[in-house]
Design an enzyme around this catalytic site. Structure first.
Site, PDB file in Angstrom:
ATOM      1  N   HIS A   1       1.113   5.928  10.676  1.00 18.55           N
ATOM      2  CA  HIS A   1       0.459   6.539   9.512  1.00 18.55           C
ATOM      3  C   HIS A   1      -0.929   7.061   9.897  1.00 18.55           C
ATOM      4  O   HIS A   1      -1.496   6.639  10.906  1.00 18.55           O
ATOM      5  CB  HIS A   1       0.264   5.483   8.414  1.00 18.55           C
ATOM      6  CG  HIS A   1       1.528   5.007   7.775  1.00 18.55           C
ATOM      7  ND1 HIS A   1       1.819   3.673   7.601  1.00 18.55           N
ATOM      8  CD2 HIS A   1       2.568   5.687   7.235  1.00 18.55           C
ATOM      9  CE1 HIS A   1       2.985   3.545   6.982  1.00 18.55           C
ATOM     10  NE2 HIS A   1       3.465   4.758   6.758  1.00 18.55           N
TER      11      HIS A   1
ATOM     12  N   CYS B   1      -2.618  -2.209   4.438  1.00 22.17           N
ATOM     13  CA  CYS B   1      -1.265  -2.034   3.908  1.00 22.17           C
ATOM     14  C   CYS B   1      -0.815  -3.154   2.985  1.00 22.17           C
ATOM     15  O   CYS B   1       0.168  -3.006   2.271  1.00 22.17           O
ATOM     16  CB  CYS B   1      -0.263  -1.860   5.045  1.00 22.17           C
ATOM     17  SG  CYS B   1      -0.086  -3.313   6.007  1.00 22.17           S
TER      18      CYS B   1
ATOM     19  N   ARG C   1       6.632   9.967   7.886  1.00 19.65           N
ATOM     20  CA  ARG C   1       6.952   9.410   6.570  1.00 19.65           C
ATOM     21  C   ARG C   1       6.504  10.295   5.400  1.00 19.65           C
ATOM     22  O   ARG C   1       7.031  10.167   4.295  1.00 19.65           O
ATOM     23  CB  ARG C   1       6.276   8.043   6.414  1.00 19.65           C
ATOM     24  CG  ARG C   1       6.696   7.004   7.449  1.00 19.65           C
ATOM     25  CD  ARG C   1       8.076   6.472   7.164  1.00 19.65           C
ATOM     26  NE  ARG C   1       8.537   5.508   8.139  1.00 19.65           N
ATOM     27  CZ  ARG C   1       8.239   4.220   8.106  1.00 19.65           C
ATOM     28  NH1 ARG C   1       7.477   3.741   7.162  1.00 19.65           N
ATOM     29  NH2 ARG C   1       8.717   3.410   9.024  1.00 19.65           N
TER      30      ARG C   1
ATOM     31  N   GLU D   1       0.826  -1.223   0.000  1.00 22.91           N
ATOM     32  CA  GLU D   1       0.000   0.000   0.000  1.00 22.91           C
ATOM     33  C   GLU D   1       0.855   1.265   0.000  1.00 22.91           C
ATOM     34  O   GLU D   1       0.468   2.288  -0.568  1.00 22.91           O
ATOM     35  CB  GLU D   1      -0.896   0.022   1.251  1.00 22.91           C
ATOM     36  CG  GLU D   1      -1.649   1.316   1.423  1.00 22.91           C
ATOM     37  CD  GLU D   1      -2.500   1.388   2.670  1.00 22.91           C
ATOM     38  OE1 GLU D   1      -1.975   1.139   3.772  1.00 22.91           O
ATOM     39  OE2 GLU D   1      -3.674   1.694   2.550  1.00 22.91           O
ATOM     40  N   ASP D   2       2.022   1.190   0.635  1.00 28.83           N
ATOM     41  CA  ASP D   2       2.840   2.395   0.791  1.00 28.83           C
ATOM     42  C   ASP D   2       3.492   2.850  -0.516  1.00 28.83           C
ATOM     43  O   ASP D   2       3.986   3.975  -0.593  1.00 28.83           O
ATOM     44  CB  ASP D   2       3.915   2.157   1.867  1.00 28.83           C
ATOM     45  CG  ASP D   2       3.279   2.003   3.236  1.00 28.83           C
ATOM     46  OD1 ASP D   2       2.323   2.736   3.515  1.00 28.83           O
ATOM     47  OD2 ASP D   2       3.723   1.127   4.010  1.00 28.83           O
TER      48      ASP D   2
HETATM   49  C1  CIR Z   1       7.113   0.332   7.999  1.00 26.00           C
HETATM   50  O1  CIR Z   1       7.509   0.760   9.079  1.00 26.00           O
HETATM   51  O2  CIR Z   1       7.211   0.994   6.968  1.00 26.00           O
HETATM   52  C2  CIR Z   1       6.475  -1.047   7.955  1.00 26.00           C
HETATM   53  N1  CIR Z   1       7.087  -1.881   8.926  1.00 26.00           N
HETATM   54  C3  CIR Z   1       4.989  -0.975   8.189  1.00 26.00           C
HETATM   55  C4  CIR Z   1       4.267  -0.309   7.080  1.00 26.00           C
HETATM   56  C5  CIR Z   1       2.791  -0.395   7.241  1.00 26.00           C
HETATM   57  N2  CIR Z   1       2.162   0.252   6.160  1.00 26.00           N
HETATM   58  C6  CIR Z   1       0.879   0.562   6.151  1.00 26.00           C
HETATM   59  O3  CIR Z   1       0.162   0.327   7.101  1.00 26.00           O
HETATM   60  N3  CIR Z   1       0.421   1.188   5.086  1.00 26.00           N
END
Ligand code: CIR
Length: 271
Positions: A167, A266, A140, A69-70
């Site tokens: 987030h 995510c 972020r 998702e990111d």
């Molecule tokens: C991070 O810290 O980037 C990952 N361990 C977790 C990302 C989770 N992303 C999301 O919920 N969209």
């Protein structure tokens, strides 16, 4: 979240997942095999619910790559490839860009954009609700990303300072066009109030609270609501909300992904 989802992008959980970023070391270490099985079940469920699931190849250099998702957001026909905030994750979006370029051959209306330095943005900071695109300003995601998104998507982007969680969507998600789901937490409430105030005015706009932060992030595919297993008090509230709307509930145990700050949304990009 849209009502007609035609594609889902997912990325398998790597063997290196034990090295995923964590805000706080969990009490119990991540059990990678269990995490793998949990992620597989999520993917299998999406395969039942969505017309086509596109699997982006796993990349062991990126322990967090399952949190796809990111890497990109999709708003209507606009695909925006993000520039992930954490340096160790930044190039995860390269393979996702390629997957979208392939998809564009089938869906020529898709328009691909890329956020450029100094912008940083994680898709977990982007909440779409009733025509608005809320962007969390977090550790972020920065103002430069908001500015670039405003140019790409004029008139719909609203920035919200993230005052709790990794987030914006760590403590919030959209249940439907008028109902925001939020964790019962003063910081979540504060962000929820700003979101509700920026929505197109309607007497139906409201916030539904659940006691567990992990349960406040849900994914809806048509009339199926995916929720986190293991939070019975929140589940009871969500089951009632789903039944009122004629939706079914699917519970997913994502305990190992939660240890790496992963929410339900995510693990996919829904189009
Ligand atoms: C991070 O810290 O980037 C990952 N361990 C977790 C990302 C989770 N992303 C999301 O919920 N969209």
């Amino acid at each position: 979240m849209t009502d007609t989802i035609r594609y889902a992008l997912v990325r398998p959980l790597p063997k290196s997942f034990a090295d995923a970023l964590q805000q706080h070391a969990p009490l119990e270490p991540i059990v990678v095999e269990k995490a793998h099985a949990q992620h597989e079940r999520y993917t299998e469920l999406l395969k039942k619910l969505v017309g086509k699931v596109i699997v982006v190849a796993v990349d062991e250099q990126y322990p967090d790559c399952c949190f796809i998702e990111d890497t990109a957001i999709v708003v209507g026909h606009d695909v925006i490839i993000s520039r992930i905030g954490a340096m160790s994750r930044r190039n995860e979006s390269v393979a996702v860009l390629r997957a979208f370029q392939e998809l564009q051959k089938l869906e020529p209306k898709l328009k691909i954009h890329r956020l450029l330095a100094p912008a940083t943005l994680d898709g977990g900071d982007v909440l779409q609700m009733n025509g608005k695109v809320f962007v969390g300003l977090s550790q972020r995601t920065n103002q430069a990303a908001v500015d670039q998104l405003q140019d790409i998507l004029p008139g719909v982007v609203v920035s919200i300072p993230v005052v709790a969680g990794l987030h914006l969507k760590s403590v919030l998600s959209a249940l439907d066009a008028h109902t925001l789901l939020a964790a019962e937490h003063p910081a979540a409430k504060q962000m929820a109030e700003q979101i509700l105030a920026a929505l197109p005015p309607s007497l139906q706009n409201r916030c539904l609270e659940v006691p567990d932060a992990a349960a406040s992030n849900v994914v809806r595919v048509g009339s199926t609501l995916l929720i986190q297993a293991g939070f019975p008090n929140s589940e009871a509230i969500l089951a009632k909300a789903a039944s009122l709307r004629g939706w079914q509930i699917e519970t997913l145990d994502m305990s190992e992904l939660i240890k790496a700050d992963g929410a339900l949304s995510c693990c996919s990009i829904l189009i």
